[in-house]
Design a protein around this motif. Structure first.
Motif, short mmCIF file in Angstrom:
data_model
loop_
_atom_site.label_atom_id
_atom_site.label_comp_id
_atom_site.label_asym_id
_atom_site.label_seq_id
_atom_site.Cartn_x
_atom_site.Cartn_y
_atom_site.Cartn_z
N SER A 35 0.79 -1.23 0.00
CA SER A 35 0.00 0.00 0.00
C SER A 35 0.83 1.29 0.00
O SER A 35 0.63 2.17 -0.84
CB SER A 35 -0.96 0.00 1.19
OG SER A 35 -1.77 1.15 1.17
N ASP A 36 1.76 1.43 0.93
CA ASP A 36 2.55 2.66 1.02
C ASP A 36 3.39 2.89 -0.23
O ASP A 36 3.49 4.01 -0.73
CB ASP A 36 3.44 2.65 2.27
CG ASP A 36 2.64 2.71 3.56
OD1 ASP A 36 1.47 3.18 3.53
OD2 ASP A 36 3.17 2.30 4.61
N LYS A 39 1.15 3.89 -3.18
CA LYS A 39 0.68 5.27 -3.02
C LYS A 39 1.80 6.25 -3.38
O LYS A 39 1.56 7.26 -4.05
CB LYS A 39 0.18 5.53 -1.61
CG LYS A 39 -0.46 6.90 -1.47
CD LYS A 39 -1.14 7.09 -0.15
CE LYS A 39 -1.91 8.40 -0.14
NZ LYS A 39 -2.69 8.55 1.09
N GLU A 40 3.00 5.94 -2.97
CA GLU A 40 4.15 6.80 -3.28
C GLU A 40 4.34 6.92 -4.80
O GLU A 40 4.57 8.01 -5.32
CB GLU A 40 5.40 6.19 -2.64
CG GLU A 40 6.59 7.10 -2.57
CD GLU A 40 7.73 6.43 -1.80
OE1 GLU A 40 8.80 6.24 -2.42
OE2 GLU A 40 7.55 6.12 -0.60
N VAL A 43 1.44 9.04 -6.30
CA VAL A 43 1.66 10.47 -6.06
C VAL A 43 2.73 11.00 -7.02
O VAL A 43 2.59 12.09 -7.59
CB VAL A 43 2.03 10.73 -4.58
CG1 VAL A 43 2.55 12.14 -4.37
CG2 VAL A 43 0.82 10.47 -3.69
N GLU A 111 -5.92 9.66 -4.61
CA GLU A 111 -5.24 9.92 -3.33
C GLU A 111 -5.71 8.95 -2.24
O GLU A 111 -5.02 8.75 -1.25
CB GLU A 111 -5.47 11.37 -2.86
CG GLU A 111 -4.87 12.42 -3.76
CD GLU A 111 -5.74 12.76 -4.99
OE1 GLU A 111 -5.24 13.51 -5.85
OE2 GLU A 111 -6.88 12.28 -5.10
N ASP A 112 -6.89 8.36 -2.44
CA ASP A 112 -7.47 7.46 -1.44
C ASP A 112 -7.49 5.99 -1.86
O ASP A 112 -7.50 5.10 -1.01
CB ASP A 112 -8.92 7.89 -1.13
CG ASP A 112 -8.99 9.29 -0.54
OD1 ASP A 112 -8.02 9.71 0.12
OD2 ASP A 112 -10.01 9.96 -0.75
N TYR A 113 -7.54 5.74 -3.17
CA TYR A 113 -7.67 4.37 -3.68
C TYR A 113 -6.65 4.11 -4.78
O TYR A 113 -6.40 4.96 -5.62
CB TYR A 113 -9.05 4.14 -4.31
CG TYR A 113 -10.19 4.17 -3.33
CD1 TYR A 113 -10.64 3.00 -2.72
CD2 TYR A 113 -10.82 5.36 -3.02
CE1 TYR A 113 -11.68 3.03 -1.82
CE2 TYR A 113 -11.88 5.40 -2.11
CZ TYR A 113 -12.30 4.23 -1.51
OH TYR A 113 -13.33 4.25 -0.62
N MET A 114 -6.11 2.89 -4.77
CA MET A 114 -5.30 2.47 -5.91
C MET A 114 -6.24 1.80 -6.91
O MET A 114 -7.10 1.00 -6.53
CB MET A 114 -4.16 1.53 -5.47
CG MET A 114 -4.56 0.26 -4.80
SD MET A 114 -3.15 -0.78 -4.31
CE MET A 114 -2.88 -0.22 -2.63
N TYR A 131 -6.03 2.78 0.23
CA TYR A 131 -4.73 2.83 0.85
C TYR A 131 -4.88 2.71 2.36
O TYR A 131 -5.92 3.07 2.92
CB TYR A 131 -4.01 4.14 0.52
CG TYR A 131 -3.62 4.25 -0.93
CD1 TYR A 131 -2.66 3.41 -1.49
CD2 TYR A 131 -4.21 5.20 -1.75
CE1 TYR A 131 -2.30 3.52 -2.82
CE2 TYR A 131 -3.86 5.32 -3.10
CZ TYR A 131 -2.90 4.47 -3.61
OH TYR A 131 -2.55 4.58 -4.92
#
Length: 133
Positions: A35-36, A39-40, A43, A111-114, A131
């Protein structure tokens, strides 16, 4: 589409038997772990102006879309994740250009979901996985 919608109807039997039958159980475990990092990358894709619609491809074989960001063999996990974009999916014909607007309508806040395109031997589908908080 949420991950639950991709899970098959729950067969009769113990929880242990059910876990062995669906590869999506291991996908959920790996997405939680990844997850992290995912998200990185999402972004970075957005902030660098590459795309406002990142898509991640989850698979257990070799696919020719996106770039590998998390390799299951290196990480000793079940799923490899590749980073891509909606534009690449349209270019390769995975998302029909005429259906792009429909796809964008269902695309959840990155920003909230992959957004994950899951490829299994039976086929492929999009899921949205939240995430970690």
């Amino acid at each position: 589409m949420d991950i639950e919608e991709l899970l098959p109807q729950q067969p009769e039997g113990s929880k242990e038997e059910q876990k062995k039958q669906s590869p999506l159980i291991s996908l959920e475990k790996d997405l939680e772990l990844y997850s992290d990092s995912v998200k990185e990358v999402a972004v970075a894709i957005m902030s660098e102006g590459i795309s406002t619609h990142p898509i991640f491809v989850a698979h257990q074989h070799t696919v020719s879309i996106g770039e590998v960001i998390l390799d299951r063999k290196e990480l000793n996990t079940d799923w490899t994740i590749q980073a891509s974009t909606m534009d690449e999916f349209v270019e390769k014909g995975i998302i029909n250009p005429e259906r792009k607007a429909l796809f964008l309508k269902s695309y959840k806040k990155p920003e909230d979901y992959m957004c994950v395109f899951v490829i299994v031997p039976e086929g492929a589908n999009f899921i949205y996985y939240p995430y970690k908080k």
